[in-house]
Design a protein around this motif. Structure first.
Motif, short mmCIF file in Angstrom:
data_model
loop_
_atom_site.label_atom_id
_atom_site.label_comp_id
_atom_site.label_asym_id
_atom_site.label_seq_id
_atom_site.Cartn_x
_atom_site.Cartn_y
_atom_site.Cartn_z
N MET A 1 0.89 -1.28 0.01
CA MET A 1 -0.06 0.06 0.07
C MET A 1 0.97 1.07 -0.26
O MET A 1 0.67 2.38 -0.60
N LEU A 2 2.02 1.20 0.84
CA LEU A 2 2.96 2.29 0.83
C LEU A 2 3.53 2.49 -0.82
O LEU A 2 3.50 3.70 -0.90
N ARG A 3 3.72 1.47 -1.37
CA ARG A 3 4.49 1.90 -2.65
C ARG A 3 3.24 2.29 -3.43
O ARG A 3 3.72 3.29 -4.49
N MET A 4 2.19 1.99 -3.34
CA MET A 4 1.03 2.62 -4.09
C MET A 4 0.90 4.11 -3.89
O MET A 4 0.62 4.96 -4.75
N GLU A 5 0.82 4.41 -2.63
CA GLU A 5 0.69 5.94 -2.30
C GLU A 5 1.81 6.64 -2.59
O GLU A 5 1.47 7.92 -3.03
N LEU A 6 2.97 6.28 -2.54
CA LEU A 6 4.13 6.87 -3.24
C LEU A 6 4.02 7.25 -4.85
O LEU A 6 4.09 8.23 -5.31
N GLN A 7 3.50 5.94 -5.29
CA GLN A 7 3.51 6.24 -6.90
C GLN A 7 2.22 7.17 -7.15
O GLN A 7 2.48 8.18 -8.24
N GLN A 8 0.83 7.42 -6.45
CA GLN A 8 0.23 8.13 -6.69
C GLN A 8 0.36 9.64 -6.47
O GLN A 8 -0.36 10.30 -7.14
N ARG A 9 1.57 9.79 -5.54
CA ARG A 9 2.02 11.18 -5.40
C ARG A 9 3.04 11.43 -6.38
O ARG A 9 3.73 12.58 -5.89
N GLY A 10 3.29 10.88 -7.18
CA GLY A 10 4.58 11.01 -8.25
C GLY A 10 5.86 10.83 -7.81
O GLY A 10 6.76 11.39 -8.40
N ILE A 11 6.15 9.91 -6.96
CA ILE A 11 7.47 9.45 -6.57
C ILE A 11 7.82 8.49 -7.38
O ILE A 11 7.27 7.52 -7.50
N ASP A 12 9.25 8.57 -8.01
CA ASP A 12 9.47 7.72 -8.97
C ASP A 12 9.97 6.37 -8.47
O ASP A 12 10.26 6.09 -7.26
N LYS A 13 9.72 5.56 -9.25
CA LYS A 13 10.18 4.11 -8.72
C LYS A 13 11.51 3.91 -7.78
O LYS A 13 11.69 3.31 -7.07
N GLU A 14 12.49 4.42 -8.43
CA GLU A 14 13.99 4.42 -7.87
C GLU A 14 13.92 4.75 -6.33
O GLU A 14 14.37 4.26 -5.52
N THR A 15 13.28 6.12 -6.19
CA THR A 15 13.03 6.72 -5.04
C THR A 15 12.36 6.12 -4.06
O THR A 15 12.70 5.83 -2.85
N ALA A 16 11.19 5.49 -4.37
CA ALA A 16 10.29 4.76 -3.73
C ALA A 16 10.90 3.39 -3.25
O ALA A 16 10.84 3.19 -2.05
N GLU A 17 11.62 2.85 -4.03
CA GLU A 17 12.24 1.49 -3.69
C GLU A 17 13.39 1.77 -2.69
O GLU A 17 13.65 0.97 -1.80
N ASP A 18 14.19 2.94 -3.01
CA ASP A 18 15.29 3.33 -1.83
C ASP A 18 14.60 3.41 -0.68
O ASP A 18 15.08 3.09 0.43
N VAL A 19 13.63 4.09 -0.39
CA VAL A 19 12.82 4.53 0.88
C VAL A 19 12.38 3.15 1.41
O VAL A 19 12.21 3.04 2.70
N MET A 20 11.54 2.35 0.82
CA MET A 20 10.81 1.17 1.03
C MET A 20 11.92 0.12 1.70
O MET A 20 11.52 -0.59 2.27
#
Length: 209
Positions: A132-151
């Motif tokens: 769910m967190l990945r989906m929420e980050l994607q909805q807010r325009g966070i790019d995949k690389e940044t999202a995976e780094d944070v996750m």
């Protein structure tokens, strides 16, 4: 577009930070005092069409910048959110992109920091699963690389703790021994919320204990 010598400069009666520039009796442009200072606009100055267009573009970008700052002042935003917001307000994509870059340079926009704060707060306060967190980050325009780094900072223990809190909230409704059907409902709730199979199995074992 009129060219010539500026014959009059009037301060706006309502907004003391805005100035109106005239050639003869014709209004050429109205700008914020920051633009006035940047281009050193004064009475008697010669302006041509090129300079006028440059000043007008600078004024448009200044308006967009102030709008973006007000939007950011409500709560942190991502670069994508600012870009979309300014375009919805009628600014061109080029102007919106310039403002996003300016905000980044000034330190007002940081997608990495936004994503990290978002994940930390959501998993603690809202008990979100990594999915769910990945989906929420994607909805807010966070790019995949940044999202995976944070996750990557979210541990299995974080996920397990979030799942426990959700289950404990639901368990308050029950009295006595938990029926198998009730157990299945709790586990199905975790599944719908995107928790991993290993975490759901761990919760199942805890419930049976």
């Amino acid at each position: 577009m009129k060219s010539g010598r500026i014959t009059a400069v009037h301060r706006d009666t309502k907004n003391k930070h805005r100035y109106h520039f005239y050639i003869e009796d014709e209004l050429v442009f109205s700008v914020h005092e920051d633009i006035l200072i940047k281009y050193q606009l004064v009475k008697g100055m010669e302006v041509d069409e090129r300079l006028t267009q440059e000043v007008l573009l600078a004024e448009e970008e200044h308006r967009a910048y102030l709008l973006a700052l007000r939007y950011l002042g409500i709560r942190p935003r991502t670069s994508k959110q600012i870009l979309v917001y300014l375009q919805e307000k009628g600014y061109s994509r080029e102007v919106a992109e310039n403002i996003v870059e300016r905000c980044r340079q000034m330190g007002y926009l940081d997608d990495q920091a936004f994503a990290q704060q978002w994940v930390n707060e959501r998993i603690r306060l809202k008990q979100r699963s990594p999915l769910m967190l990945r989906m929420e980050l994607q909805q807010r325009g966070i790019d995949k690389e940044t999202a995976e780094d944070v996750m990557s900072t979210v541990t299995r223990e974080d996920e397990l703790k979030a799942a426990r809190v959700l289950v404990e909230k639901k368990l308050r409704r029950y009295t006595g021994e938990l029926e198998r059907e009730d157990e299945q409902k709790l586990l199905a709730m975790l599944y719908r919320k995107g928790f991993s199979s290993s975490v759901i199995q761990a919760i199942r074992q805890e419930l049976r204990k």
